[in-house]
Design an enzyme around this catalytic site. Sequence first.
Site, PDB file in Angstrom:
ATOM      1  N   CYS A  98      23.977   7.544  39.871  1.00 21.93           N
ATOM      2  CA  CYS A  98      25.317   8.136  39.931  1.00 21.93           C
ATOM      3  C   CYS A  98      26.258   7.483  38.920  1.00 21.93           C
ATOM      4  CB  CYS A  98      25.885   7.992  41.336  1.00 21.93           C
ATOM      5  SG  CYS A  98      25.037   8.974  42.575  1.00 21.93           S
ATOM      6  N   GLU A 158      26.083   3.652  38.210  1.00 23.81           N
ATOM      7  CA  GLU A 158      25.779   2.227  38.229  1.00 23.81           C
ATOM      8  C   GLU A 158      25.364   1.704  36.849  1.00 23.81           C
ATOM      9  OE1 GLU A 158      24.861   4.852  40.540  1.00 23.81           O
ATOM     10  OE2 GLU A 158      23.132   3.850  41.446  1.00 23.81           O
TER      11      GLU A 158
END
Length: 841
Positions: free
Chosen positions: A437, A439
């Site tokens: 997502c 990171e």
Amino acid sequence: MSQNIYEINKSPRIQNLVDQLFEKLPEIESDRAVLLTESYKESEGQPIIVRRAKAFSHILRNIPITIRKDELIVGSATKSPRSCQVFPEFSCDWLEKEFDTVETRSADPFYISEDNKKILRDVYKYWKGKTTSELATSYMADETIKAMEHNIFTPGNYYYNGVGHVTVKYEKVLEVGYEGIIEEVKEELSKCNVADHDYAKRSHFLKSVIQSCEAVIVYANRYAELALNMAKQCNDNVRRNELLEIASNCARVPAKGARSFYEACQSFWFVQMLLQVESSGHSISPGRFDQYMYPYYKADIESGKITKEFAQELMDCIWVKLNDLNKVRDAGSAEGFAGYGLFQNLIVGGQDAGGIDVTNDLSFMAIESSMHVMLPQPSLSIRVWNGSPHELLIKAAKLTRTGIGLPAYYNDEVIIPSLLNRGLTLADAREYNIIGCVEPQKAGKTDGWHDAAFFNMCRPLELVFSNGYDKGELVGVETGDVTNMETFEEFYDAYKKQMKYCIELLVNADNSIDVAHMERCPLPYLSSMVDDCIKRGKSVQEGGAIYNFTGPQGFGVANMADSLYAIKKLVFDEKKVTLAEYKDALENNYGRGLSLERVEELTREVIKKLENDGHTIDAEVVAQVSATIALDSLDNSKKSKYDKLLEMIDEVPKFGNDIKEVDQFARDVAYVYTRPLENYKNPRGGQYQAGLYPVSANVPLGAQTGATPDGRLAHTPVADGVSPSAGKDLFGPTAAANSVAKLDHGIASNGTLFNQKFHPSVLAGRTGLEAFVNFIRGYFDQKGSHIQFNVVSRDTLIEAQKNPEKYKTLVVRVAGYSALFTSLSRSLQDDIINRTEQRGF
């Protein structure tokens, strides 16, 4: 129906490949599970790393292979498009229980044949008591299990599945091939002495890496042979020549280094796909594709070996293949990851190790591929800094305004310093990519354990009001009778104590799962492409990576900021309401529906009746019944004795409106989660680091959360990421962005997520694009870390919800990923519809 007027038509080949993906419902296949189990039965008693390598080899030598019509890049994990294999070594009980409901569930349904049900039931008999999830449970403290049962947090990702969440050294495979890696491993093996203290583990690991790499070469050769046989039987001269070139490519790569852009594309795909055959982990992210692929493209273009048009078509083919990969999750997790998400993040732009911008032709072509394919994968991202070419951002903005929810935008000026603070070298930090997502990590050197758990920051506040109890059990710590608290500092301190205790239990859960993966599912193939596993003689799961982290994410920042600020203002500053009155209102859901306890009581009654009537019950059925009871009981127009309190709450300033006092309060609330995590270590010797993003778990986990002091009703979604609560940002996108930027994004080094939704008219024309790019740069200048967008009207979403058959290709941004809107659960669709729609800057 098309996405919108900006959609770019697909070429006939790409359109055919996309159509194949959606011809039927994705299917659960059993081939991998059968082959895995055969190998495990034969290798009983041997070291686990050896068993893993033997199983991987057995799978690759025997699993069915296929070349789909019109493909130029080949290699599929399944016989049917967009289908999935299963991974019983991690967990299997949940799937067996859901065999009869997985096809009809609301989120991410899969077809499974009766034959495959029978095969898997037989396979699963072997795995009882042998899975990583069972071992992890045995390591957890009783208090930890209780906290999970009471929905304080969930570590479901790695509890039931592989870890994933990694970017490997694709460039190494492209340069030297697996033959080169095998030679490197053999050299390390030659240094081993039988009398070394670590000889047994080290030598077995290295031999397992060799066996795994050899298996990949065999697998590619199987495709070379298949393509050659298909070419002999093909009457179409054009397709015959394509098949012959495919055969030549697969005979060469990934065994050897790539000599052309086409070979590099094929080699890349074998790596990407086979990582997801070895393990069920998602978020295996291609990373800086435009960087490691560029030398092959540049050489071929300069020599005239390839045209830009054909190179673009090859990339488009890869983009389609990334959507062919899939995985099945349990019903509850499917709600949290709705949209068949695999989160394969591919990022373009940014700096090199020396701090020089490295945008190139492939950076633009990657954006073009997403325009051509118009599908959720790859989860395209773009790095932004003051050296980013303006036209790259304009190109990205053109993709954004198609409404596909891509790309996500990331700020080098925040992320690089945050990674430096976590121990990365400056060169490594400058070369970061994004996993899953949101990171950040350094590719090929990091085992980040991103997305390690979902932590609901609202639940510990509920425990403050209940003195640590939930449903009659002590789940938190006893912080005293809330109605006797005399100062806001006392109240806030109680929340911090509940948070600290729950965070400790989260760490215990993650560490238990970490050890279970280390002991039962080391991954020699993955480890062959992560530094410094070969030198250290240990797998990634044993701490072989240079950088080791664990990154659980908290969500509900906006709810917590608004809730605590409302209590401070209304109870302690203005003394308009007492804590006793607030507690009563929360327990009764502000008179707007049933309490959480009453919903659960009625749910149990309905489930019992369904069971008595012979219905099959699984987690999704329970969730649907609970949600139906809760939502049916809500009536926002109903008058109650709590209306005055709700009116007072509504008048209290909210996060997301560029109000300094509120925004600084939100920053401090976020610290209550992010700072304590820094104090903990994981079994691989690395540090915990916080993220502030929910994927889409804020919706199903919000359904398990009672009413909150910000006026949010029980069972409704919790705010996503670091975004303001839906509908509470009243003064436009710039004010919302100013508020979000005041959070400390640097300490949340596992990533933050900021969603915004614009009406399509906002990005119309060149003027709209320029204003949009200026808006992003303005937000990033204030140290915001990430931002992503939905550009779609509320009316379109409502119409798509009513008539899904007309909107099968409508892609939207969900959380840290995009997905087909019609594939999402109703509750998640509603959450996206209810996000504030901005109509100007």
